[in-house]
Design an enzyme around this catalytic site. Structure first.
Site, mmCIF file in Angstrom:
data_model
loop_
_atom_site.group_PDB
_atom_site.id
_atom_site.type_symbol
_atom_site.label_atom_id
_atom_site.label_comp_id
_atom_site.label_asym_id
_atom_site.label_seq_id
_atom_site.Cartn_x
_atom_site.Cartn_y
_atom_site.Cartn_z
ATOM 1 C CB SER A 140 1.470 -4.996 4.566
ATOM 2 O OG SER A 140 0.114 -5.384 4.524
ATOM 3 C CE1 TYR A 153 2.738 -10.140 4.784
ATOM 4 C CE2 TYR A 153 0.856 -8.802 5.490
ATOM 5 C CZ TYR A 153 1.852 -9.091 4.570
ATOM 6 O OH TYR A 153 1.961 -8.329 3.423
ATOM 7 C CE LYS A 157 4.958 -7.397 5.090
ATOM 8 N NZ LYS A 157 6.056 -7.029 4.156
#
Length: 261
Positions: A140, A153, A157
């Site tokens: 991402s 997150y 990532k």
């Protein structure tokens, strides 16, 4: 990489980016697509959508948090022939900061990080032995920048990007090519219910099919970073040039998206 006549593994293939990759790779003339996902019904619909095309399509229930499932998926592809490309694509998001419970931290680490480790662990030995192979990890833009509102997150990532970098350095001279996909907001189940993709949609919400187009172009050029949202490259340059200024800008962005209505 030219996708024609290639044997490809895709995890998280039932929805969103994974499903779009399967459709686009089939259109590009892939020889075989081995697709894994927890949602077997949706995975079957993707396979049906591909129809009686030239590509052989194999589907398997695959929980990427389980190494045996990932290894079995790669083995199913190897039963057809040498695996050319492994797209480790499945991922999840969990909102919150350091207060997020340990079990949730472990779950997102298993899916967003260890799944890439499992895919590489399963595919690399045969690829290295024959001196060629390609790994595509879906991360991402949060892995290059950060994710406002989600420490798990952002952290996982970043780890996914770091792993891809390490593999590119370590195995590049053995014929292994590595790319990491780093989009911003994409219209998937993960962004469903989020107005315009939330803060990640600051540069617009992209359709999965557009991401698949960027992937095909990135694979053709064998680019390490595949950035469907081109603005991300400039943000990364700004971060590297003046980290403190970038952090101040991110705090302003956070204030813009977290202020009361």
């Amino acid at each position: 990489m030219d996708l024609r006549d290639r044997i490809v593994v895709i995890t998280g293939a039932a929805h969103g980016i994974g499903a779009a990759l399967a459709r686009r790779f089939a259109a590009e003339g892939a020889r075989a697509l081995v697709l894994g996902d927890l949602d077997e019904d949706a995975l079957g619909r993707v396979a049906d959508d591909l129809g009686a095309g030239a590509a052989e399509v194999v589907t398997r229930r695959c929980d990427v948090a389980r190494e045996d499932d990932v290894a079995d998926l790669v083995a199913a592809a190897e039963a057809i022939g040498p695996v050319d490309l492994v797209c480790s694509n499945a991922g999840i998001g969990i909102a919150g900061g350091v207060e997020v419970p340990d079990d949730d931290w472990r779950r997102i680490i298993d899916i967003n990080v260890m799944a890439h480790v499992y895919a590489a662990r399963a595919a690399l030995p045969a690829m290295i032995e024959r001196g060629e192979g390609y790994l595509l990890n879906t991360a991402s833009a949060a892995g290059l920048l950060t994710q406002i509102g989600s420490a798990p997150y952002a952290v996982t990532k970043h780890a996914a990007v770091a792993l891809a970098e390490w593999m590119a350095v370590t195995h590049g001279d053995q014929g292994i090519r590595v790319s990491v996909l780093c989009p911003q907001a994409v219209r998937t189940n993960m962004t469903a219910g989020s107005e315009g993709g939330g803060v990640a949609g600051v540069d617009g919400m992209m359709e999965p099919e557009e991401v698949a187009d960027a992937v095909v172009a990135g694979l053709a050029e064998e680019s390490f970073l595949i950035l469907p949202h081109p603005e991300v490259a400039e943000y990364v340059r700004r971060k590297a040039t003046d980290h403190d200024r970038w952090l101040a800008g991110m705090r302003r962005l956070q204030a813009r998206y977290t202020q009361p209505l």
